[in-house]
Design a protein around this motif. Structure first.
Motif, PDB file in Angstrom:
ATOM      1  N   ASN A 123      61.068  67.487 111.138  1.00 19.14           N
ATOM      2  CA  ASN A 123      60.484  66.154 111.290  1.00 19.14           C
ATOM      3  C   ASN A 123      60.219  65.643 109.878  1.00 19.14           C
ATOM      4  N   CYS A 124      61.226  65.016 109.300  1.00 25.46           N
ATOM      5  CA  CYS A 124      61.130  64.542 107.919  1.00 25.46           C
ATOM      6  C   CYS A 124      60.485  63.163 107.911  1.00 25.46           C
ATOM      7  N   SER A 125      59.699  62.876 106.871  1.00 26.89           N
ATOM      8  CA  SER A 125      58.928  61.637 106.875  1.00 26.89           C
ATOM      9  C   SER A 125      58.896  60.986 105.499  1.00 26.89           C
ATOM     10  N   ALA A 126      58.558  59.696 105.533  1.00 25.85           N
ATOM     11  CA  ALA A 126      58.346  58.927 104.305  1.00 25.85           C
ATOM     12  C   ALA A 126      57.437  57.756 104.649  1.00 25.85           C
ATOM     13  N   PHE A 127      56.601  57.364 103.683  1.00 23.91           N
ATOM     14  CA  PHE A 127      55.774  56.180 103.917  1.00 23.91           C
ATOM     15  C   PHE A 127      55.453  55.470 102.621  1.00 23.91           C
ATOM     16  N   ILE A 128      55.146  54.172 102.767  1.00 21.88           N
ATOM     17  CA  ILE A 128      54.707  53.325 101.662  1.00 21.88           C
ATOM     18  C   ILE A 128      53.465  52.587 102.157  1.00 21.88           C
ATOM     19  N   ILE A 129      52.368  52.751 101.439  1.00 23.55           N
ATOM     20  CA  ILE A 129      51.110  52.132 101.828  1.00 23.55           C
ATOM     21  C   ILE A 129      50.621  51.242 100.688  1.00 23.55           C
ATOM     22  N   GLY A 130      50.036  50.114 101.042  1.00 23.45           N
ATOM     23  CA  GLY A 130      49.481  49.182 100.059  1.00 23.45           C
ATOM     24  C   GLY A 130      50.380  47.984  99.856  1.00 23.45           C
ATOM     25  N   THR A 190      52.925  56.285  97.929  1.00 20.62           N
ATOM     26  CA  THR A 190      54.179  56.682  98.579  1.00 20.62           C
ATOM     27  C   THR A 190      54.214  58.200  98.698  1.00 20.62           C
ATOM     28  N   ARG A 191      54.788  58.663  99.769  1.00 20.76           N
ATOM     29  CA  ARG A 191      54.976  60.102  99.979  1.00 20.76           C
ATOM     30  C   ARG A 191      56.231  60.298 100.814  1.00 20.76           C
ATOM     31  N   CYS A 192      56.806  61.473 100.668  1.00 23.89           N
ATOM     32  CA  CYS A 192      57.932  61.835 101.513  1.00 23.89           C
ATOM     33  C   CYS A 192      57.947  63.347 101.685  1.00 23.89           C
ATOM     34  N   SER A 193      58.564  63.787 102.771  1.00 24.78           N
ATOM     35  CA  SER A 193      58.637  65.212 103.062  1.00 24.78           C
ATOM     36  C   SER A 193      60.023  65.560 103.601  1.00 24.78           C
ATOM     37  N   ASP A 194      60.587  66.629 103.052  1.00 30.44           N
ATOM     38  CA  ASP A 194      61.867  67.143 103.539  1.00 30.44           C
ATOM     39  C   ASP A 194      61.673  68.074 104.733  1.00 30.44           C
ATOM     40  N   ASP A 195      60.457  68.510 104.971  1.00 32.25           N
ATOM     41  CA  ASP A 195      60.112  69.388 106.090  1.00 32.25           C
ATOM     42  C   ASP A 195      61.108  70.535 106.280  1.00 32.25           C
ATOM     43  N   GLY A 196      61.381  71.242 105.196  1.00 39.30           N
ATOM     44  CA  GLY A 196      62.242  72.420 105.294  1.00 39.30           C
ATOM     45  C   GLY A 196      63.718  72.173 105.051  1.00 39.30           C
ATOM     46  N   ILE A 207      54.260  50.961 105.865  1.00 39.54           N
ATOM     47  CA  ILE A 207      55.266  51.418 106.818  1.00 39.54           C
ATOM     48  C   ILE A 207      55.408  52.934 106.708  1.00 39.54           C
ATOM     49  N   ALA A 208      55.654  53.554 107.841  1.00 36.15           N
ATOM     50  CA  ALA A 208      55.907  55.000 107.880  1.00 36.15           C
ATOM     51  C   ALA A 208      57.081  55.257 108.811  1.00 36.15           C
ATOM     52  N   VAL A 209      57.911  56.237 108.461  1.00 36.60           N
ATOM     53  CA  VAL A 209      59.023  56.630 109.325  1.00 36.60           C
ATOM     54  C   VAL A 209      59.065  58.153 109.433  1.00 36.60           C
ATOM     55  N   VAL A 210      59.504  58.595 110.583  1.00 32.96           N
ATOM     56  CA  VAL A 210      59.751  60.017 110.811  1.00 32.96           C
ATOM     57  C   VAL A 210      61.115  60.117 111.465  1.00 32.96           C
ATOM     58  N   VAL A 211      61.960  60.980 110.923  1.00 37.22           N
ATOM     59  CA  VAL A 211      63.264  61.247 111.527  1.00 37.22           C
ATOM     60  C   VAL A 211      63.226  62.691 112.015  1.00 37.22           C
ATOM     61  N   THR A 212      63.466  62.854 113.304  1.00 34.37           N
ATOM     62  CA  THR A 212      63.427  64.173 113.933  1.00 34.37           C
ATOM     63  C   THR A 212      64.846  64.674 114.129  1.00 34.37           C
ATOM     64  N   ARG A 213      65.118  65.912 113.656  1.00 37.56           N
ATOM     65  CA  ARG A 213      66.447  66.487 113.788  1.00 37.56           C
ATOM     66  C   ARG A 213      66.355  67.794 114.563  1.00 37.56           C
ATOM     67  N   TYR A 214      67.246  67.926 115.535  1.00 30.64           N
ATOM     68  CA  TYR A 214      67.289  69.131 116.342  1.00 30.64           C
ATOM     69  C   TYR A 214      68.376  70.104 115.898  1.00 30.64           C
ATOM     70  N   PHE A 215      69.535  69.577 115.482  1.00 30.24           N
ATOM     71  CA  PHE A 215      70.681  70.445 115.217  1.00 30.24           C
ATOM     72  C   PHE A 215      71.620  69.767 114.232  1.00 30.24           C
ATOM     73  N   GLY A 216      72.386  70.545 113.487  1.00 32.30           N
ATOM     74  CA  GLY A 216      73.478  69.990 112.702  1.00 32.30           C
ATOM     75  C   GLY A 216      73.342  70.088 111.211  1.00 32.30           C
ATOM     76  N   GLY A 217      72.235  70.609 110.685  1.00 28.86           N
ATOM     77  CA  GLY A 217      72.014  70.619 109.244  1.00 28.86           C
ATOM     78  C   GLY A 217      73.036  71.413 108.465  1.00 28.86           C
TER      79      GLY A 217
END
Length: 168
Positions: A11-18, A24-30, A52-62
């Motif tokens: 569950n990788c994420s990124a956001f921009i606040i203000g 700003t922060r982002c995460s590769d979540d592994g 704004i904040a986004v999360v991209v969820t990946r199940y398979f395929g990396g």
């Protein structure tokens, strides 16, 4: 999102606040470093949208995608999300409860229509109550106009101050 999609690989994420994007922060979540969070954040930065904040969820395929494929996949997912989202300007407002008798309902509904006000809720009981969400700067003029429209018979109570998205 990690609790909701507990069985996903990432569950990788990124956001921009203000208003100026001061946080700003982002995460590769592994995922391999720099293949998910950073590309997602770059798409958000390029969009010009803030708070704004986004999360991209990946199940398979990396492994099959490779690092370049991961960057393209996460970048494309955020672009698709932005293409299908609604944006607006965050405004300070207040929630008002407007109470009137049945005789003035038509007058108020006409006034709301003329002003582009869409009640959040309408409650029909002994009296009629409309719940309105209005910008703070328009509260005083709205009170004055509603009082004039109903010859002083309307009761207006501020329920709370809040923020809302103005889609103009």
């Amino acid at each position: 999102m990690k609790k909701k999609y507990w069985d996903a690989r990432h569950n990788c994420s990124a956001f921009i606040i203000g208003s100026r994007g001061e946080l700003t922060r982002c995460s590769d979540d592994g995922e391999p470093s720099g293949t998910a969070g950073r590309p997602m954040l770059e798409v958000l930065t390029g969009s010009g949208i803030r708070n704004i904040a986004v999360v991209v969820t990946r199940y398979f395929g990396g492994t099959l995608l490779g690092t370049g494929g991961l960057v393209r996949a996460y970048t494309q997912a955020v672009k698709e999300g932005l293409d299908h989202c609604e944006t607006g300007i965050m405004r300070k407002g207040c929630e008002l409860e407007v109470t009137t008798d049945y005789n003035d309902v038509g007058k108020l509904q006409y006034y709301f229509g003329q002003q582009g006000i869409v009640p959040e809720d309408s409650i029909y009981a002994e009296n009629v109550k409309f719940i309105l969400l209005v910008p703070v700067e328009k509260e005083d003029s709205l009170r004055k106009n509603l009082t004039e429209t109903t010859c002083g018979k309307v009761k207006i109570e501020k329920l709370k101050e809040t923020y809302f998205i103005d889609k103009e």
